[in-house]
Design a protein around this motif. Structure first.
Motif, PDB file in Angstrom:
ATOM      1  N   ILE A  72       0.871  -1.178   0.000  1.00 25.45           N
ATOM      2  CA  ILE A  72       0.000   0.000   0.000  1.00 25.45           C
ATOM      3  C   ILE A  72       0.904   1.223   0.000  1.00 25.45           C
ATOM      4  O   ILE A  72       1.839   1.300   0.804  1.00 25.45           O
ATOM      5  CB  ILE A  72      -0.920   0.026   1.242  1.00 25.45           C
ATOM      6  CG1 ILE A  72      -1.839  -1.200   1.263  1.00 25.45           C
ATOM      7  CG2 ILE A  72      -1.750   1.300   1.290  1.00 25.45           C
ATOM      8  CD1 ILE A  72      -2.685  -1.316   2.518  1.00 25.45           C
TER       9      ILE A  72
ATOM     10  N   ASP B 276       1.561   7.026   1.868  1.00 25.34           N
ATOM     11  CA  ASP B 276       0.599   8.052   2.270  1.00 25.34           C
ATOM     12  C   ASP B 276      -0.764   7.436   2.582  1.00 25.34           C
ATOM     13  O   ASP B 276      -1.432   7.827   3.548  1.00 25.34           O
ATOM     14  CB  ASP B 276       0.453   9.110   1.175  1.00 25.34           C
ATOM     15  CG  ASP B 276       1.669  10.029   1.080  1.00 25.34           C
ATOM     16  OD1 ASP B 276       2.490  10.019   2.020  1.00 25.34           O
ATOM     17  OD2 ASP B 276       1.793  10.742   0.067  1.00 25.34           O
ATOM     18  N   ASP B 277      -1.176   6.487   1.764  1.00 22.75           N
ATOM     19  CA  ASP B 277      -2.458   5.813   1.993  1.00 22.75           C
ATOM     20  C   ASP B 277      -2.400   4.936   3.239  1.00 22.75           C
ATOM     21  O   ASP B 277      -3.353   4.882   4.015  1.00 22.75           O
ATOM     22  CB  ASP B 277      -2.832   4.966   0.775  1.00 22.75           C
ATOM     23  CG  ASP B 277      -3.082   5.807  -0.470  1.00 22.75           C
ATOM     24  OD1 ASP B 277      -3.504   6.968  -0.323  1.00 22.75           O
ATOM     25  OD2 ASP B 277      -2.847   5.303  -1.581  1.00 22.75           O
ATOM     26  N   LEU B 278      -1.284   4.246   3.415  1.00 20.94           N
ATOM     27  CA  LEU B 278      -1.125   3.385   4.590  1.00 20.94           C
ATOM     28  C   LEU B 278      -1.157   4.214   5.876  1.00 20.94           C
ATOM     29  O   LEU B 278      -1.764   3.805   6.874  1.00 20.94           O
ATOM     30  CB  LEU B 278       0.190   2.611   4.498  1.00 20.94           C
ATOM     31  CG  LEU B 278       0.495   1.666   5.660  1.00 20.94           C
ATOM     32  CD1 LEU B 278      -0.582   0.600   5.806  1.00 20.94           C
ATOM     33  CD2 LEU B 278       1.878   1.018   5.476  1.00 20.94           C
ATOM     34  N   LYS B 279      -0.539   5.372   5.844  1.00 22.54           N
ATOM     35  CA  LYS B 279      -0.540   6.232   7.025  1.00 22.54           C
ATOM     36  C   LYS B 279      -1.952   6.639   7.402  1.00 22.54           C
ATOM     37  O   LYS B 279      -2.318   6.641   8.589  1.00 22.54           O
ATOM     38  CB  LYS B 279       0.320   7.472   6.771  1.00 22.54           C
ATOM     39  CG  LYS B 279       0.529   8.339   8.019  1.00 22.54           C
ATOM     40  CD  LYS B 279       1.505   9.472   7.736  1.00 22.54           C
ATOM     41  CE  LYS B 279       1.771  10.271   9.000  1.00 22.54           C
ATOM     42  NZ  LYS B 279       2.716  11.390   8.751  1.00 22.54           N
ATOM     43  N   LYS B 280      -2.782   6.951   6.409  1.00 20.71           N
ATOM     44  CA  LYS B 280      -4.180   7.312   6.692  1.00 20.71           C
ATOM     45  C   LYS B 280      -4.944   6.135   7.277  1.00 20.71           C
ATOM     46  O   LYS B 280      -5.749   6.296   8.201  1.00 20.71           O
ATOM     47  CB  LYS B 280      -4.859   7.788   5.395  1.00 20.71           C
ATOM     48  CG  LYS B 280      -4.331   9.116   4.876  1.00 20.71           C
ATOM     49  CD  LYS B 280      -4.964   9.469   3.532  1.00 20.71           C
ATOM     50  CE  LYS B 280      -4.363  10.746   2.961  1.00 20.71           C
ATOM     51  NZ  LYS B 280      -4.906  11.039   1.600  1.00 20.71           N
ATOM     52  N   ILE B 281      -4.708   4.938   6.756  1.00 17.88           N
ATOM     53  CA  ILE B 281      -5.371   3.733   7.276  1.00 17.88           C
ATOM     54  C   ILE B 281      -4.986   3.493   8.728  1.00 17.88           C
ATOM     55  O   ILE B 281      -5.842   3.217   9.575  1.00 17.88           O
ATOM     56  CB  ILE B 281      -5.008   2.512   6.409  1.00 17.88           C
ATOM     57  CG1 ILE B 281      -5.683   2.616   5.038  1.00 17.88           C
ATOM     58  CG2 ILE B 281      -5.402   1.209   7.096  1.00 17.88           C
ATOM     59  CD1 ILE B 281      -5.218   1.575   4.040  1.00 17.88           C
TER      60      ILE B 281
ATOM     61  N   ARG C  32     -10.607  -1.379   6.929  1.00 23.92           N
ATOM     62  CA  ARG C  32     -10.116  -0.237   6.165  1.00 23.92           C
ATOM     63  C   ARG C  32      -9.200  -0.675   5.020  1.00 23.92           C
ATOM     64  O   ARG C  32      -9.209  -0.063   3.940  1.00 23.92           O
ATOM     65  CB  ARG C  32      -9.416   0.747   7.106  1.00 23.92           C
ATOM     66  CG  ARG C  32     -10.429   1.563   7.892  1.00 23.92           C
ATOM     67  CD  ARG C  32      -9.967   1.929   9.292  1.00 23.92           C
ATOM     68  NE  ARG C  32     -11.010   2.705   9.978  1.00 23.92           N
ATOM     69  CZ  ARG C  32     -12.097   2.163  10.534  1.00 23.92           C
ATOM     70  NH1 ARG C  32     -12.293   0.843  10.504  1.00 23.92           N
ATOM     71  NH2 ARG C  32     -12.990   2.919  11.146  1.00 23.92           N
TER      72      ARG C  32
ATOM     73  N   TYR D 146     -10.090  -0.133   1.112  1.00 23.20           N
ATOM     74  CA  TYR D 146      -9.099   0.514   0.254  1.00 23.20           C
ATOM     75  C   TYR D 146      -8.926  -0.254  -1.054  1.00 23.20           C
ATOM     76  O   TYR D 146      -8.852   0.342  -2.139  1.00 23.20           O
ATOM     77  CB  TYR D 146      -7.761   0.610   0.985  1.00 23.20           C
ATOM     78  CG  TYR D 146      -6.642   1.159   0.141  1.00 23.20           C
ATOM     79  CD1 TYR D 146      -6.508   2.528  -0.074  1.00 23.20           C
ATOM     80  CD2 TYR D 146      -5.721   0.302  -0.470  1.00 23.20           C
ATOM     81  CE1 TYR D 146      -5.485   3.037  -0.866  1.00 23.20           C
ATOM     82  CE2 TYR D 146      -4.701   0.798  -1.261  1.00 23.20           C
ATOM     83  CZ  TYR D 146      -4.589   2.163  -1.457  1.00 23.20           C
ATOM     84  OH  TYR D 146      -3.579   2.663  -2.248  1.00 23.20           O
TER      85      TYR D 146
END
Length: 439
Positions: free
Chosen positions: A67, A70-75, A116, A120
């Motif tokens: 992932i 940036d996307d992983l950090k949001k998750i 999540r 995604y």
């Protein structure tokens, strides 16, 4: 990130495949091809970081590009909307509280992260995702809240009728929307077997897109490593470097995550698997004979598992070497009578009210310390559920002292809705068939 089946190391799949398939058709469990070591600088400075930072570092290292960062950090940040405090009860005795999430149980870490991750990867217009989950108590509630309202998903929760607490049942059966509950006239092992049979049913899988929210799903296991690293970081801030974790163990997903964290470089002196009378693993460690038995109902119902699924992952991590595992893992087992006495003893000693699962972990830590009086290590027992979820277990005096969260009070205003079912796979298959017949 590549993963293989514990039954076939030559089988390689990517992370989304493992998440959505949950279990390979060969009935193994997915494991990472490589368990990466966290860099030494991070471990040495881990006390400088908070839970979200630690979780992101661990997830990014383990997922290895599956992932975008940036996307992983949001998750990760969305998953961890609550804390996991380490509470000091006495010198070198701590409790790691994992019940501050929405379902009041440690399963919130895994269920929220997994839901999540699945959301995604799900694409608009894809086939409906059917999430199947067997629960002995707390998993179902966490999964229900984690997936409630997630588009293009449908969750079916199987639980043993009459073998979960009233609050647990309310958490399973009052959600509606995309959450469905089935009360099975059997044990947790029966529920788990029905789910596994569905995943191995080739013709059913041709019609439904099935996945699991049980700890057999690798996306449940990964986020459970976060709180071990975070607990170690908090103890480092308190000047502690040697740590022993005592873990309430039923399906052995929680302690499997701890052992995975150890393989990633977490400095742990010892893990303790604390069980109730469902003692498959303690017997194996003592005798070398792995013999499953029908589960027995106890006050610690989330641990009422006679055939723990995640044990194969633990043995895989240690290359099937029982002796190597025994150098790190100790196990103890307790009866209901001992559990009740432990609940009272913990309150008398520390003024702390522990749920039955937590009490078993505390008893195991206490017994370990008695056997190792010279060991100067911080002992941490995991508190996996809020005590209010088990009101019938406590004597009236202690029950009156338990603070009831508002979310629990609100449950009493809701009505339960569930299907009832026997343990025959044909019954469960016919239930699932309605999903594609009505599609």
């Amino acid at each position: 990130m590549k993963l293989y089946s514990t039954n076939n190391h030559d089988l390689n799949v990517d992370f989304p495949t493992a998440v959505f398939n949950s279990m390979p058709l060969d009935k193994g469990l997915y494991m990472p091809v490589n368990v990466p070591l966290l860099d030494e600088e991070f471990i040495q400075n881990i006390h400088k970081y908070g839970l979200p930072e630690i979780a992101f570092k661990v997830a990014a290292t383990l997922l290895d590009g599956a992932i975008p960062l940036d996307d992983l950090k949001k998750i990760v940040e969305d998953t961890l909307s609550f804390d996991a405090p380490v509470v000091e009860l006495a010198e070198n005795t701590y409790v790691l509280e994992l019940f501050h999430g929405p379902s009041l149980a440690f399963k919130d870490f895994g269920a929220r992260f997994m839901s999540r991750v699945m959301a995604y990867f799900l694409k608009d217009g894809e086939q409906m995702l059917d999430v199947l989950v067997a629960t002995s108590g707390d998993t179902g509630g966490a999964v229900a809240l984690g997936f409630l309202g997630v588009p293009n998903t449908r969750v079916t929760i199987l639980y043993p009728q009459g073998k979960v607490s009233e609050i647990q049942e309310l958490q399973l059966c009052t959600n509606g929307h995309n959450i469905h509950a089935i009360a099975v006239d059997g044990t947790f092992d029966d529920c788990q077997q029905l789910v596994k049979q569905a995943f191995a049913d080739v013709s059913l899988n041709e019609k439904l897109r099935l996945t699991s929210a049980n700890s057999i799903n690798i996306a449940r296991l990964i986020p459970q490593t976060f709180y071990y690293f975070n607990a170690y970081a908090r103890l480092r801030r308190a000047g502690k470097t040697a740590v022993v974790f005592s873990v309430p163990s039923g399906n052995f997903g929680n302690i499997a995550a701890g052992l995975l964290a150890y393989k990633m470089g977490l400095p742990v002196k010892r893990f303790i698997a604390a069980t109730n009378v469902n003692d498959t693993v303690p017997r194996y460690l003592a005798t070398g004979i792995y013999e499953t038995r029908p589960s027995v109902q106890t006050y610690a119902n989330a641990m009422d598992v006679g055939a723990p699924s995640n044990w194969v992952r633990i043995m895989d991590l240690f290359n099937q070497d029982r002796e190597a595992l025994k150098k790190l893992l100790k196990s103890y087992t307790y009866t209901d009578a001992q559990t009740l006495a432990g609940i009272q003893s913990i309150y008398d000693q520390f003024g702390y009210i522990a749920c039955p699962h937590t009490a078993i972990a505390a008893l195991a830590l206490q017994d370990y310390k008695k056997e190792n009086p010279q060991e100067n290590a911080a002992g941490v027992f995991l508190s996996t559920a809020q005590a209010c979820k088990f009101p019938d277990v406590f004597p009236a005096e202690l029950a009156a002292k338990i603070k009831i969260p508002a979310v629990v009070q609100e449950l009493d205003l809701k009505s339960k809705k569930m299907e009832k079912m026997d343990t025959a796979y044909s019954s469960f298959r016919n239930y699932l068939a309605k999903f594609y017949e009505n599609a």
